[in-house]
Write a protein that holds these residues in place. Structure first.
Motif, short mmCIF file in Angstrom:
data_model
loop_
_atom_site.label_atom_id
_atom_site.label_comp_id
_atom_site.label_asym_id
_atom_site.label_seq_id
_atom_site.Cartn_x
_atom_site.Cartn_y
_atom_site.Cartn_z
N GLY A 1 3.65 0.42 7.79
CA GLY A 1 3.69 -0.67 6.83
C GLY A 1 3.50 -0.25 5.38
N LYS A 2 3.39 1.05 5.14
CA LYS A 2 3.15 1.55 3.77
C LYS A 2 4.46 1.94 3.09
CE LYS A 2 -1.46 3.23 4.89
NZ LYS A 2 -2.35 4.40 4.93
N ALA B 1 4.65 1.61 -11.24
CA ALA B 1 3.38 2.08 -11.80
C ALA B 1 3.02 3.40 -11.12
CB ALA B 1 2.28 1.05 -11.56
N THR B 2 1.99 4.04 -11.63
CA THR B 2 1.42 5.18 -10.92
C THR B 2 0.46 4.60 -9.88
OG1 THR B 2 1.63 6.62 -12.84
CG2 THR B 2 0.01 7.25 -11.16
N ILE B 3 0.70 4.92 -8.62
CA ILE B 3 -0.09 4.36 -7.52
C ILE B 3 -0.59 5.51 -6.66
CG2 ILE B 3 -0.10 2.75 -5.57
CD1 ILE B 3 2.44 1.47 -6.86
N SER B 4 -1.87 5.56 -6.41
CA SER B 4 -2.46 6.61 -5.57
C SER B 4 -2.14 6.37 -4.10
CB SER B 4 -3.97 6.65 -5.75
OG SER B 4 -4.30 6.91 -7.09
N ASN B 5 -2.17 7.44 -3.33
CA ASN B 5 -1.99 7.34 -1.88
C ASN B 5 -3.03 6.37 -1.31
OD1 ASN B 5 -1.05 7.96 0.73
ND2 ASN B 5 -2.65 9.52 0.95
N ASP B 6 -2.59 5.48 -0.43
CA ASP B 6 -3.43 4.48 0.24
C ASP B 6 -3.98 3.40 -0.68
OD1 ASP B 6 -3.12 5.28 2.89
OD2 ASP B 6 -4.69 6.79 2.70
N ALA B 7 -3.45 3.31 -1.91
CA ALA B 7 -3.85 2.24 -2.83
C ALA B 7 -2.75 1.19 -2.88
CB ALA B 7 -4.10 2.81 -4.22
N THR C 1 0.87 -1.17 0.00
CA THR C 1 0.00 0.00 0.00
C THR C 1 0.91 1.22 0.00
OG1 THR C 1 -1.75 -1.15 1.19
CG2 THR C 1 -1.78 1.26 1.28
N ALA C 2 0.63 2.15 -0.90
CA ALA C 2 1.44 3.36 -1.00
C ALA C 2 1.11 4.32 0.14
CB ALA C 2 1.23 4.04 -2.35
N GLY C 3 2.12 4.86 0.78
CA GLY C 3 1.94 5.85 1.83
C GLY C 3 1.83 7.25 1.26
#
Length: 155
Positions: free
Chosen positions: A60-61, A81-87, A43-45
């Motif tokens: 854990g992010k 990849a392009t990853i959104s916050n909390d995704a 999960t992205a922080g």
């Protein structure tokens, strides 16, 4: 011997070690913004784009790493990849990455940058900066990503 396939993943835990073949990584990904290697989902922080390097924060992010301080260094993964916050998204843990916008000196060491998420071929040198080797340039637009856990802090 049993191999279980569940949700597009193979469970190889039932295979004896001698039956596990070589892991073959593609050292020269043929497409821009691609990677070959060992990948993990985190999960992205923070929002990330391809090539951003991250450390695992206390929550854990995967959070953008930077060499400004020990607390924010310790990069272990690269966003692929392009990853959104909390995704949740995929991060390269070890392998090769290609970005046609890079212009590396081939054979040169890649370091964690003092810019959050960034990588550079210039070792950080400011007071309290952290030097962390992340890999080596294998081509002007490709790197071998192999983050080292040993870091040196400037004082």
């Amino acid at each position: 011997m049993t191999i279980k396939i569940s949700k597009n993943r193979m469970d190889l835990t039932a295979l004896p070690l001698q039956n596990v073949g070589n892991a073959i990584l593609i050292a020269a990904p043929s497409v821009d913004l691609t990677a070959s290697g060992f990948v993990a989902s985190f999960t992205a922080g923070q929002a990330t784009v391809f090539g951003d390097v991250c450390y695992v924060a206390s929550n854990g992010k995967a959070t953008l790493a930077d060499a400004d301080a020990l607390a924010t260094s310790g990069a272990v993964a690269m966003s692929i990849a392009t990853i959104s916050n909390d995704a949740a998204g995929n991060f390269l843990m070890h392998g090769f990455a290609r970005n046609d916008a890079w212009a590396w000196t081939v054979g040169g060491i890649i370091y964690l940058s003092t810019t959050a998420g960034g990588i550079t071929q210039t070792a950080p040198s400011g007071a309290d900066d952290v030097i962390q080797v992340l890999g080596v340039a294998t081509h002007a637009d490709r790197i071998y990503f192999n983050p080292q856990l040993v870091q040196v802090e400037h004082t």
